[in-house]
Design an enzyme around this catalytic site. Structure first.
Site, PDB file in Angstrom:
ATOM      1  N   SER A  48     -72.584 -37.088   2.827  1.00 12.19           N
ATOM      2  CA  SER A  48     -73.190 -37.816   1.718  1.00 12.19           C
ATOM      3  C   SER A  48     -74.445 -38.553   2.190  1.00 12.19           C
ATOM      4  O   SER A  48     -74.461 -39.100   3.295  1.00 12.19           O
ATOM      5  CB  SER A  48     -72.196 -38.831   1.169  1.00 12.19           C
ATOM      6  OG  SER A  48     -70.959 -38.204   0.963  1.00 12.19           O
ATOM      7  N   ALA A  49     -75.453 -38.536   1.319  1.00 11.94           N
ATOM      8  CA  ALA A  49     -76.707 -39.260   1.566  1.00 11.94           C
ATOM      9  C   ALA A  49     -77.468 -38.758   2.796  1.00 11.94           C
ATOM     10  O   ALA A  49     -78.049 -39.528   3.540  1.00 11.94           O
ATOM     11  CB  ALA A  49     -76.455 -40.776   1.654  1.00 11.94           C
ATOM     12  N   CYS A  50     -77.431 -37.424   3.019  1.00  7.79           N
ATOM     13  CA  CYS A  50     -78.221 -36.825   4.107  1.00  7.79           C
ATOM     14  C   CYS A  50     -79.262 -35.856   3.535  1.00  7.79           C
ATOM     15  O   CYS A  50     -79.684 -34.921   4.221  1.00  7.79           O
ATOM     16  CB  CYS A  50     -77.328 -36.078   5.084  1.00  7.79           C
ATOM     17  SG  CYS A  50     -76.411 -37.167   6.172  1.00  7.79           S
ATOM     18  N   GLY A  51     -79.618 -36.020   2.269  1.00  9.91           N
ATOM     19  CA  GLY A  51     -80.699 -35.212   1.710  1.00  9.91           C
ATOM     20  C   GLY A  51     -80.241 -33.920   1.055  1.00  9.91           C
ATOM     21  O   GLY A  51     -81.033 -33.001   0.881  1.00  9.91           O
ATOM     22  N   LYS A 106     -65.176 -35.619  -6.761  1.00  5.14           N
ATOM     23  CA  LYS A 106     -64.599 -35.524  -5.417  1.00  5.14           C
ATOM     24  C   LYS A 106     -63.087 -35.279  -5.483  1.00  5.14           C
ATOM     25  O   LYS A 106     -62.527 -34.540  -4.677  1.00  5.14           O
ATOM     26  CB  LYS A 106     -64.879 -36.807  -4.635  1.00  5.14           C
ATOM     27  CG  LYS A 106     -66.342 -37.166  -4.554  1.00  5.14           C
ATOM     28  CD  LYS A 106     -67.134 -36.103  -3.848  1.00  5.14           C
ATOM     29  CE  LYS A 106     -68.596 -36.507  -3.685  1.00  5.14           C
ATOM     30  NZ  LYS A 106     -69.394 -35.447  -3.077  1.00  5.14           N
ATOM     31  N   TYR A 127     -66.479 -46.962  -9.855  1.00  2.00           N
ATOM     32  CA  TYR A 127     -67.710 -46.398  -9.287  1.00  2.00           C
ATOM     33  C   TYR A 127     -67.590 -44.936  -8.889  1.00  2.00           C
ATOM     34  O   TYR A 127     -66.660 -44.545  -8.178  1.00  2.00           O
ATOM     35  CB  TYR A 127     -68.135 -47.202  -8.047  1.00  2.00           C
ATOM     36  CG  TYR A 127     -69.627 -47.112  -7.783  1.00  2.00           C
ATOM     37  CD1 TYR A 127     -70.497 -48.016  -8.383  1.00  2.00           C
ATOM     38  CD2 TYR A 127     -70.161 -46.118  -6.991  1.00  2.00           C
ATOM     39  CE1 TYR A 127     -71.876 -47.939  -8.174  1.00  2.00           C
ATOM     40  CE2 TYR A 127     -71.540 -46.026  -6.776  1.00  2.00           C
ATOM     41  CZ  TYR A 127     -72.386 -46.945  -7.369  1.00  2.00           C
ATOM     42  OH  TYR A 127     -73.749 -46.865  -7.162  1.00  2.00           O
ATOM     43  N   ARG A 175     -67.846 -45.061  -2.776  1.00  2.00           N
ATOM     44  CA  ARG A 175     -66.505 -44.513  -2.581  1.00  2.00           C
ATOM     45  C   ARG A 175     -65.764 -45.362  -1.555  1.00  2.00           C
ATOM     46  O   ARG A 175     -66.367 -45.930  -0.646  1.00  2.00           O
ATOM     47  CB  ARG A 175     -66.585 -43.064  -2.075  1.00  2.00           C
ATOM     48  CG  ARG A 175     -67.007 -42.069  -3.142  1.00  2.00           C
ATOM     49  CD  ARG A 175     -66.999 -40.643  -2.619  1.00  2.00           C
ATOM     50  NE  ARG A 175     -67.989 -40.408  -1.607  1.00  2.00           N
ATOM     51  CZ  ARG A 175     -67.780 -40.453  -0.304  1.00  2.00           C
ATOM     52  NH1 ARG A 175     -66.561 -40.680   0.173  1.00  2.00           N
ATOM     53  NH2 ARG A 175     -68.759 -40.242   0.553  1.00  2.00           N
ATOM     54  N   ASP A 187     -74.114 -30.540  -5.037  1.00  2.00           N
ATOM     55  CA  ASP A 187     -73.047 -31.274  -4.334  1.00  2.00           C
ATOM     56  C   ASP A 187     -71.804 -30.446  -4.019  1.00  2.00           C
ATOM     57  O   ASP A 187     -71.198 -30.648  -2.987  1.00  2.00           O
ATOM     58  CB  ASP A 187     -72.651 -32.497  -5.177  1.00  2.00           C
ATOM     59  CG  ASP A 187     -71.867 -33.529  -4.373  1.00  2.00           C
ATOM     60  OD1 ASP A 187     -72.198 -33.738  -3.192  1.00  2.00           O
ATOM     61  OD2 ASP A 187     -70.917 -34.126  -4.916  1.00  2.00           O
ATOM     62  N   HIS A 235     -68.148 -28.931  -0.064  1.00  2.00           N
ATOM     63  CA  HIS A 235     -69.115 -30.004  -0.347  1.00  2.00           C
ATOM     64  C   HIS A 235     -70.510 -29.444  -0.062  1.00  2.00           C
ATOM     65  O   HIS A 235     -71.118 -29.766   0.953  1.00  2.00           O
ATOM     66  CB  HIS A 235     -68.777 -31.186   0.571  1.00  2.00           C
ATOM     67  CG  HIS A 235     -69.506 -32.448   0.254  1.00  2.00           C
ATOM     68  ND1 HIS A 235     -69.717 -33.435   1.185  1.00  2.00           N
ATOM     69  CD2 HIS A 235     -70.065 -32.913  -0.893  1.00  2.00           C
ATOM     70  CE1 HIS A 235     -70.360 -34.441   0.631  1.00  2.00           C
ATOM     71  NE2 HIS A 235     -70.594 -34.150  -0.623  1.00  2.00           N
ATOM     72  N   ARG A 239     -77.344 -45.127  -7.892  1.00  2.00           N
ATOM     73  CA  ARG A 239     -77.231 -43.716  -8.274  1.00  2.00           C
ATOM     74  C   ARG A 239     -77.883 -43.432  -9.618  1.00  2.00           C
ATOM     75  O   ARG A 239     -78.032 -44.311 -10.457  1.00  2.00           O
ATOM     76  CB  ARG A 239     -75.737 -43.341  -8.390  1.00  2.00           C
ATOM     77  CG  ARG A 239     -74.964 -43.456  -7.087  1.00  2.00           C
ATOM     78  CD  ARG A 239     -75.201 -42.268  -6.196  1.00  2.00           C
ATOM     79  NE  ARG A 239     -74.452 -42.335  -4.954  1.00  2.00           N
ATOM     80  CZ  ARG A 239     -73.955 -41.262  -4.332  1.00  2.00           C
ATOM     81  NH1 ARG A 239     -74.108 -40.072  -4.834  1.00  2.00           N
ATOM     82  NH2 ARG A 239     -73.313 -41.390  -3.198  1.00  2.00           N
ATOM     83  N   GLY A 282     -67.452 -41.434  -7.319  1.00  2.00           N
ATOM     84  CA  GLY A 282     -66.362 -40.541  -6.960  1.00  2.00           C
ATOM     85  C   GLY A 282     -64.981 -41.168  -7.038  1.00  2.00           C
ATOM     86  O   GLY A 282     -63.974 -40.462  -7.088  1.00  2.00           O
TER      87      GLY A 282
HETATM   88  C1  OXD Z   1     -70.978 -38.336  -2.195  1.00  2.00           C
HETATM   89  C2  OXD Z   1     -71.469 -38.018  -3.542  1.00  2.00           C
HETATM   90  O1  OXD Z   1     -70.726 -39.509  -1.894  1.00  2.00           O
HETATM   91  O2  OXD Z   1     -71.828 -36.862  -3.774  1.00  2.00           O
HETATM   92  O3  OXD Z   1     -70.863 -37.391  -1.401  1.00  2.00           O
HETATM   93  O4  OXD Z   1     -71.472 -38.903  -4.411  1.00  2.00           O
HETATM   94 MN    MN Z   2     -71.331 -35.487  -2.208  1.00  2.00          MN
END
Ligand code: OXD
Ligand code: MN
Length: 595
Positions: free
Chosen positions: A262-265, A220, A211, A70, A287, A240, A379, A213
């Site tokens: 994003s990307a925190c599990g 998003k 790409y 993003r 998400d 979110h 992804r 989002g």
């Molecule tokens: C993000 C996603 O970037 O969910 O938050 O793709």
């Molecule tokens: Mn997300």
């Protein structure tokens, strides 16, 4: 092809877009399996996609190296005045932005096909769902939308003659001259990329990127940025957040939503396999959550998406077996590595790395190579229905009643493993000050601490100060039915830099404590920052966690928190008079509790 559409407003908009973008042809997507297979076959033949020998109906795409995440710097909330967008969003006045983008859109689909994708966010027939229509010149986007949303003829049918929809115009911004050979991943240069939202008109325009989002506009752009603005006007919430159901050994159900940057599990937590005996988890979303107050006064959550667009690196049978189970077939992989056997691979997958692979840039790779085989933001796009732990109720039209909200982030220090807010206002304070180290999900530096309120900094479609006020107002309406609010940090490290908490399935131990707080079974212990578990309240059976590590995970260091206060003050100051007084009061209370 003659149009199957009967909706006058949609026909008019498609006609206007076709005149502006000048595609060679217009195709109305029917959403069928045959359409998906036909587009994938064409992209495979052209070299844009690689069909994977090891996974049925699955394909690998490699993006242009400049188009991998993003682009928050190129994302705009275009409200009539800058203050409506607020200090956390980029802003350009609607006339100016439309002028610039109209110039870019003019002729941008020459040599290409314009696809019209009618889609529904949320199951058809749900009172929470909304319709959108995405126009795009990217067949990759069409196939992703097939997985991520409900698309095609059934949506067009539901749009009837005059049903409302949110128009989403997307172009990769790469017209083809007659005879010009296409590239595998066409896109526009960074300075021409625009991800634009016009919340006053419920309109989305995206240009230049293919790409995630930036391009799958239901996600998003619609389900968060535009939906958050609609939700504020209409009195509901677009967040979110993952949605999870946890069932205790006695059969009591707890519904949990969690907001993490994003990307925190988030996807891992959404698909958690509890390690504590007798507890069962089901996934309802990974998400986004749309939440409305139901007739019984409780807050009901529904996942508007129908697929997962998850971060691949780090996903393994050890970290997330349910995700791996979801990825066996019908999957689109983007920027993963390709093995010599015709399968995908990424860093952190189970087992040893392959002796040789082709990396995400299409180059030979071996474990001795100096660079990663998969891009850190590689992804997978996979149907939610394939997830082995998907809840049978994930498409329930009215959603599920929420008991618990979790906020969190990635922090090496300061934030303990878990703490609970004293009340709703305090919980909103915790959400509004959430901080996390940045990740590869956005283009930019990785590892810097930033405040990411409610994990919505990149996704709030209006002034974040007003968004905080909206949260407070929702709490007032929910009263005693309001979910309880917790804050977690799975990522705390020892002074030597080692993760203190094992994470993944073991996070169920922390979830259990939250459920027991809701059930009134444990008291916790009050601290200046909130309620923490007493050590004996955390179920740690079967886990060999050194006592010192546990003590450190649950340690509240008043000096470290006091040192945070100037940063929170600075963060709040940016909202000026849009900051609700109730949050300033919370900060004052924290200061007093810290002494
Ligand atoms: C993000 C996603 O970037 O969910 O938050 O793709
Ligand atoms: Mn997300």
């Amino acid at each position: 092809m003659s149009s199957p559409c009967r909706n006058a407003a949609l026909l008019k908009w498609v006609d206007e877009c076709a005149r502006l973008c000048r595609p060679d042809r217009v195709v109305w997507c029917d959403g069928s399996r045959e359409e998906y297979d036909r587009l994938m076959a064409a992209m495979t033949a052209s070299g844009a996609a690689i069909a994977l020998k090891k996974r049925p109906r699955s394909h690998l795409f490699r993006s242009d190296p400049s188009d991998v995440a993003r682009v928050e710097d190129r994302t705009f909330i275009s409200t009539p005045s800058r203050v409506e967008a607020g200090p956390t969003n980029n802003w350009i006045a609607p006339d100016e932005l439309k002028g610039t983008m109209t110039g870019l859109y003019r002729g941008c689909m020459e040599g290409r096909t314009m696809y019209v994708i009618p889609f529904s966010m949320g199951p058809l027939g749900s009172p929470i769902s909304r319709f959108g229509v995405e126009i795009t010149d990217s067949p990759y986007v069409v196939c992703n939308m097939h997985i991520m949303t409900r698309v095609g003829s059934r949506v067009l049918e539901a749009l009837g003659t005059d049903e409302e929809f949110i128009p989403c115009l997307h172009s990769i911004g790469a017209p083809l001259k007659p005879g010009q050979k296409d590239v595998p991943w066409p896109c526009a240069p960074m300075e021409q990329k625009y991800i634009a939202h016009f919340p006053e008109e419920n309109l989305i325009w995206s240009y230049g990127s293919g790409y995630g989002g930036n391009a799958l506009l239901g996600k998003k752009c619609l389900a968060l940025r535009i939906a958050s603005a609609i939700a504020r006007r209409e009195g509901w919430m677009a967040e979110h957040m993952l949605i999870l159901r946890l069932t205790s050994p006695e059969g009591r159900r707890f519904h949990i939503t969690g907001a993490f940057p994003s990307a925190c599990g988030k996807t891992n937590l959404a698909m958690i396999e509890p390690t504590i005996p007798g507890w069962k988890a089901e996934c309802l979303g990974d998400d986004i959550a749309w939440m409305k107050i139901g007739p019984d006064g409780r807050l009901y959550a529904l996942n508007p998406e129908s697929g997962f667009f998850g971060v691949a690196p780090g996903t393994s049978y050890e970290s997330n077996p349910a995700a791996m189970g979801t990825l066996k077939e019908n999957v689109i992989f983007t920027n993963c590595a390709l093995t010599d056997e015709g399968d995908i691979w990424w860093e952190g997958m189970d087992g040893p790395p392959p002796a040789h692979a082709i990396d995400w840039k299409g180059r030979d790779w071996t474990p001795a190579s100096p660079t990663e085989a998969a891009h850190p933001n590689a992804r997978f796009t996979a149907p939610a229905a394939q997830c082995p732990v998907i809840s049978p109720d994930w498409e329930k039209p009215e959603g599920v009643p929420i008991d618990i909200f979790i906020f969190g982030g990635r922090r090496a220090s300061v934030a303990p493993l878990v703490h609970e807010a004293y009340d709703w206002d305090h919980g909103v304070f915790l959400g509004s000050t959430a901080a996390s180290e940045t990740t590869a999900a956005n283009i930019g530096a990785v590892g810097n601490l930033r405040r990411d309120p409610f994990a919505m900094k990149p996704f709030c479609g209006y002034n974040m100060g007003d968004y905080f006020a909206h949260w407070l107002a929702m709490g007032d309406r929910l009263g005693k039915n309001a979910p309880r609010i917790f804050y977690v940090n799975w990522f705390r490290k020892s002074p030597s830099g080692k993760f203190l908490w094992p994470g993944y399935g073991e996070n169920s131990r922390v979830l259990k404590w939250m459920c027991e707080r809701v059930a009134g079974r444990v008291t916790g212990r009050p601290t200046p920052i909130g309620i923490l578990p007493r050590q004996e309240e955390l179920d740690l059976q079967g886990l060999s966690l050194p006592h010192d590590d546990l003590a450190e995970l649950l340690r509240v260091d008043p000096a470290a928190w006091k040192a945070e206060i100037p940063d929170i003050q600075k963060h709040f100051a940016q909202f000026g008079d849009r900051l609700p007084g109730r949050l300033a009061a919370q900060l004052q209370r924290l200061r007093e509790r810290l002494g």
